[in-house]
Design an enzyme around this catalytic site. Structure first.
Site, short mmCIF file in Angstrom:
data_model
loop_
_atom_site.label_atom_id
_atom_site.label_comp_id
_atom_site.label_asym_id
_atom_site.label_seq_id
_atom_site.Cartn_x
_atom_site.Cartn_y
_atom_site.Cartn_z
N GLY A 28 -18.80 15.90 -22.79
CA GLY A 28 -17.40 15.12 -22.72
C GLY A 28 -16.59 15.47 -23.88
CG LEU A 30 -14.06 17.23 -21.10
CD1 LEU A 30 -13.49 17.54 -19.80
CD2 LEU A 30 -15.44 18.18 -21.55
N GLY A 33 -11.11 23.82 -25.62
CA GLY A 33 -12.33 25.08 -25.44
C GLY A 33 -12.91 24.71 -24.34
CG HIS A 34 -15.08 21.01 -23.50
ND1 HIS A 34 -14.55 20.22 -24.54
CD2 HIS A 34 -16.43 21.17 -23.84
CE1 HIS A 34 -15.57 19.94 -25.23
NE2 HIS A 34 -16.74 20.55 -24.55
N GLY A 144 -19.06 28.36 -24.77
CA GLY A 144 -18.19 29.16 -25.68
C GLY A 144 -18.96 29.71 -26.92
CE LYS A 146 -17.12 24.77 -33.37
NZ LYS A 146 -18.23 23.88 -32.82
CB VAL A 173 -10.24 27.62 -27.91
CG1 VAL A 173 -8.88 27.32 -27.49
CG2 VAL A 173 -10.70 28.29 -26.30
#
Ligand code: PAF
Length: 279
Positions: A28, A30, A33-34, A144, A146, A173
């Site tokens: 959550g 969000l 990126g999500h 991701g 990341k 992102v």
């Protein structure tokens, strides 16, 4: 978009959703990126599921489980706008019922970097993601870059346990100043937010040196440390230049590698990474 809390309801809904089904697991809070993961899942799959579960098993006792940002109403409206088919927001007792005692451990890949800094973290991640794969039965799952080590751990877990799921990795992102998007960025005070750009500045300085011909792993680590040391609000958690398949620290010449950082800004630990590849 259907939002369900009970696993039985998720299973019932999932049975009617077409394959390939794409899963985007989240905790959550969000952000873009999500949403980039959700958009890719929408492009590549015939139905898309999202989980929202702040997984207590991946937080250490002194970590930010209680204060982790939560905004379920906003999250759901963002997912609805993306055309997600089903969202699972389970209670903790649904995921970890009384008597729960089965854990998934990915041995070696879980040890360095985030694993050393956060003992038990990847056991919590691998276990919950295995359970999410069982619950959603996705053909593809989206993560991701990341969280590069997390991706490696999950890939290994999925292969070792024969989950018939393809792990798709989406680029990090970033904000316009390079800061990688993260739900934890919400913790940063204005001066810290400014200082937080040091992670990307350090990574790009070392990458520039690599692109200019620097191949010595320790020299690249020195460049990373030097940029971070010049930022008064930053404290190094770790600096790594590692083999991208084993995460073993590189020694001597690097031709391909993964540079990873954990840097504490105020009370917030941020992570980021960048790949090195001379090809
Ligand atoms: O990356 C995250 O948000 C979490 O680690 C994940 C994959 C949803 C598991 O709880």
């Amino acid at each position: 978009m259907k939002v369900v809390r009970a696993l039985a309801d998720l299973r019932r809904l999932r049975a009617d959703l077409p394959n390939p089904h794409g899963l985007v697991p989240t905790m959550g809070a969000l952000h873009e990126g999500h949403l980039s993961l959700v958009r890719r899942a929408k492009r590549e799959c015939d139905s898309v599921g999202v989980s929202i579960f702040v997984n207590p098993a991946q937080f250490g006792p002194a970590e930010d489980l209680a204060s982790y940002p939560r905004n379920i109403e906003l999250d759901l409206s963002m997912l609805e706008a993306q055309g997600v088919d089903v969202v699972w927001t389970p209670e903790e007792s649904e995921v970890y019922p009384p008597g729960f005692q089965t854990w998934v451990t990915v041995e070696e890949l879980s040890r360095p970097l985030e694993g050393a800094r956060r003992p038990g973290h990847f056991r919590g991640v691998a276990t919950v993601v295995a359970k999410l794969f069982n619950a959603f039965q996705p053909q593809r799952a989206f993560f991701g870059q990341k969280d590069a080590q997390q991706v490696m751990v999950i890939r290994r877990m999925a292969a070792d346990l024969d989950f018939p799921v393809e792990i798709a990795v989406c680029p990090t992102v970033r904000e316009s100043d390079g800061l990688a998007m993260s739900s934890r960025n919400a913790y940063l005070k204005p001066a810290e937010r400014q200082a937080a750009t040091v992670l990307f500045r350090a990574l790009t300085a070392a990458k520039r040196a690599f692109d200019g011909g620097e191949r010595d792993a320790e020299r690249l680590r020195e460049i990373l440390r030097g940029v971070i040391a010049a930022e008064p609000l930053a404290k190094i958690g770790y600096v790594s230049v590692a083999d991208p398949s084993s995460l073993a620290e590189a020694a001597g010449r690097v031709n391909v590698g993964l540079m990873s950082l954990a840097v504490q800004i105020g009370n917030t630990m941020l992570i980021d990474n960048l790949s090195l590849d001379e090809r």
